[in-house]
Write a protein that holds these residues in place. Sequence first.
Motif, PDB file in Angstrom:
ATOM      1  N   GLY A 173     121.086  36.641  39.947  1.00  0.00           N
ATOM      2  CA  GLY A 173     121.551  37.929  39.450  1.00  0.00           C
ATOM      3  C   GLY A 173     122.642  38.493  40.341  1.00  0.00           C
ATOM      4  N   THR A 174     122.881  39.788  40.223  1.00  0.00           N
ATOM      5  CA  THR A 174     123.936  40.414  41.023  1.00  0.00           C
ATOM      6  C   THR A 174     123.383  40.882  42.366  1.00  0.00           C
ATOM      7  OG1 THR A 174     123.521  42.568  40.033  1.00  0.00           O
ATOM      8  CG2 THR A 174     125.205  41.199  38.994  1.00  0.00           C
ATOM      9  N   TYR A 175     124.248  40.913  43.348  1.00  0.00           N
ATOM     10  CA  TYR A 175     123.858  41.388  44.677  1.00  0.00           C
ATOM     11  C   TYR A 175     125.062  42.043  45.341  1.00  0.00           C
ATOM     12  CZ  TYR A 175     126.282  37.338  46.620  1.00  0.00           C
ATOM     13  OH  TYR A 175     127.229  36.425  46.962  1.00  0.00           O
ATOM     14  N   THR A 176     124.769  42.898  46.316  1.00  0.00           N
ATOM     15  CA  THR A 176     125.806  43.574  47.083  1.00  0.00           C
ATOM     16  C   THR A 176     126.044  42.766  48.356  1.00  0.00           C
ATOM     17  OG1 THR A 176     125.041  45.683  46.235  1.00  0.00           O
ATOM     18  CG2 THR A 176     126.437  45.755  48.189  1.00  0.00           C
ATOM     19  N   PRO A 177     127.302  42.584  48.782  1.00  0.00           N
ATOM     20  CA  PRO A 177     127.581  41.818  49.994  1.00  0.00           C
ATOM     21  C   PRO A 177     126.830  42.383  51.214  1.00  0.00           C
ATOM     22  CG  PRO A 177     129.607  42.215  48.797  1.00  0.00           C
ATOM     23  CD  PRO A 177     128.539  43.012  48.120  1.00  0.00           C
ATOM     24  N   VAL A 178     126.427  41.500  52.107  1.00  0.00           N
ATOM     25  CA  VAL A 178     125.614  41.851  53.267  1.00  0.00           C
ATOM     26  C   VAL A 178     126.303  42.879  54.157  1.00  0.00           C
ATOM     27  CG1 VAL A 178     124.529  40.926  55.346  1.00  0.00           C
ATOM     28  CG2 VAL A 178     124.448  39.626  53.230  1.00  0.00           C
ATOM     29  N   ASP A 179     127.609  42.734  54.397  1.00  0.00           N
ATOM     30  CA  ASP A 179     128.321  43.688  55.255  1.00  0.00           C
ATOM     31  C   ASP A 179     128.264  45.107  54.682  1.00  0.00           C
ATOM     32  OD1 ASP A 179     128.974  41.702  57.029  1.00  0.00           O
ATOM     33  OD2 ASP A 179     131.001  41.411  56.255  1.00  0.00           O
ATOM     34  N   THR A 180     128.357  45.225  53.367  1.00  0.00           N
ATOM     35  CA  THR A 180     128.294  46.528  52.723  1.00  0.00           C
ATOM     36  C   THR A 180     126.906  47.141  52.879  1.00  0.00           C
ATOM     37  OG1 THR A 180     129.985  45.922  51.119  1.00  0.00           O
ATOM     38  CG2 THR A 180     128.544  47.751  50.522  1.00  0.00           C
ATOM     39  N   VAL A 181     125.881  46.354  52.654  1.00  0.00           N
ATOM     40  CA  VAL A 181     124.502  46.846  52.782  1.00  0.00           C
ATOM     41  C   VAL A 181     124.223  47.286  54.213  1.00  0.00           C
ATOM     42  CG1 VAL A 181     122.067  46.185  52.626  1.00  0.00           C
ATOM     43  CG2 VAL A 181     123.669  45.453  50.862  1.00  0.00           C
ATOM     44  N   ARG A 182     124.646  46.498  55.181  1.00  0.00           N
ATOM     45  CA  ARG A 182     124.431  46.856  56.594  1.00  0.00           C
ATOM     46  C   ARG A 182     125.153  48.153  56.957  1.00  0.00           C
ATOM     47  NH1 ARG A 182     125.250  40.902  59.129  1.00  0.00           N
ATOM     48  NH2 ARG A 182     123.180  40.110  58.623  1.00  0.00           N
ATOM     49  N   ALA A 183     126.394  48.300  56.509  1.00  0.00           N
ATOM     50  CA  ALA A 183     127.156  49.511  56.808  1.00  0.00           C
ATOM     51  C   ALA A 183     126.509  50.732  56.161  1.00  0.00           C
ATOM     52  CB  ALA A 183     128.599  49.356  56.339  1.00  0.00           C
ATOM     53  N   GLU A 184     126.101  50.620  54.895  1.00  0.00           N
ATOM     54  CA  GLU A 184     125.442  51.739  54.219  1.00  0.00           C
ATOM     55  C   GLU A 184     124.161  52.144  54.947  1.00  0.00           C
ATOM     56  OE1 GLU A 184     126.841  51.014  49.592  1.00  0.00           O
ATOM     57  OE2 GLU A 184     124.924  50.200  50.269  1.00  0.00           O
ATOM     58  N   ASN A 185     123.362  51.168  55.319  1.00  0.00           N
ATOM     59  CA  ASN A 185     122.109  51.453  56.011  1.00  0.00           C
ATOM     60  C   ASN A 185     122.356  52.090  57.374  1.00  0.00           C
ATOM     61  OD1 ASN A 185     120.548  50.504  53.905  1.00  0.00           O
ATOM     62  ND2 ASN A 185     120.392  48.448  54.750  1.00  0.00           N
ATOM     63  N   TYR A 186     123.375  51.636  58.085  1.00  0.00           N
ATOM     64  CA  TYR A 186     123.690  52.208  59.392  1.00  0.00           C
ATOM     65  C   TYR A 186     124.148  53.664  59.261  1.00  0.00           C
ATOM     66  CZ  TYR A 186     125.698  52.960  63.971  1.00  0.00           C
ATOM     67  OH  TYR A 186     125.994  53.478  65.199  1.00  0.00           O
ATOM     68  N   ILE A 187     124.980  53.951  58.275  1.00  0.00           N
ATOM     69  CA  ILE A 187     125.453  55.319  58.058  1.00  0.00           C
ATOM     70  C   ILE A 187     124.282  56.227  57.679  1.00  0.00           C
ATOM     71  CG2 ILE A 187     126.876  56.788  56.576  1.00  0.00           C
ATOM     72  CD1 ILE A 187     128.852  54.408  56.450  1.00  0.00           C
ATOM     73  N   LYS A 188     123.431  55.769  56.768  1.00  0.00           N
ATOM     74  CA  LYS A 188     122.254  56.551  56.375  1.00  0.00           C
ATOM     75  C   LYS A 188     121.363  56.838  57.579  1.00  0.00           C
ATOM     76  CE  LYS A 188     121.797  54.517  51.815  1.00  0.00           C
ATOM     77  NZ  LYS A 188     120.937  53.693  50.962  1.00  0.00           N
TER      78      LYS A 188
END
Length: 101
Positions: free
Chosen positions: A29-44
Amino acid sequence: MTEKLATRVKSIIYMHPVAKGRPRLGQYGTYTPVDTVRAENYIKYTLAQEFREPPFGKDDALKLTVTFYRQRPASTPKRVTQPITRPDIDNYLKLMFTLQP
């Protein structure tokens, strides 16, 4: 008519700027790139540590000023003062505006 005084909030997030990656289609299925997920989680995480409760109301008007600092690649000539390669500024901002609580 009562005017509400503006509340000024400042937050600095120390990280290398990451552009919002496009969703990818994979085998499962679809997935979000790992770098994007890590950056979002770090900002949150950083904002959650700094602000236990939101510093503004749900209906308050906001003004956002964002500054990104990037290192110049070693291969770029000294006469070039601004980055002329991807990602564009709007892709950096997309990462900030698509965060969900």
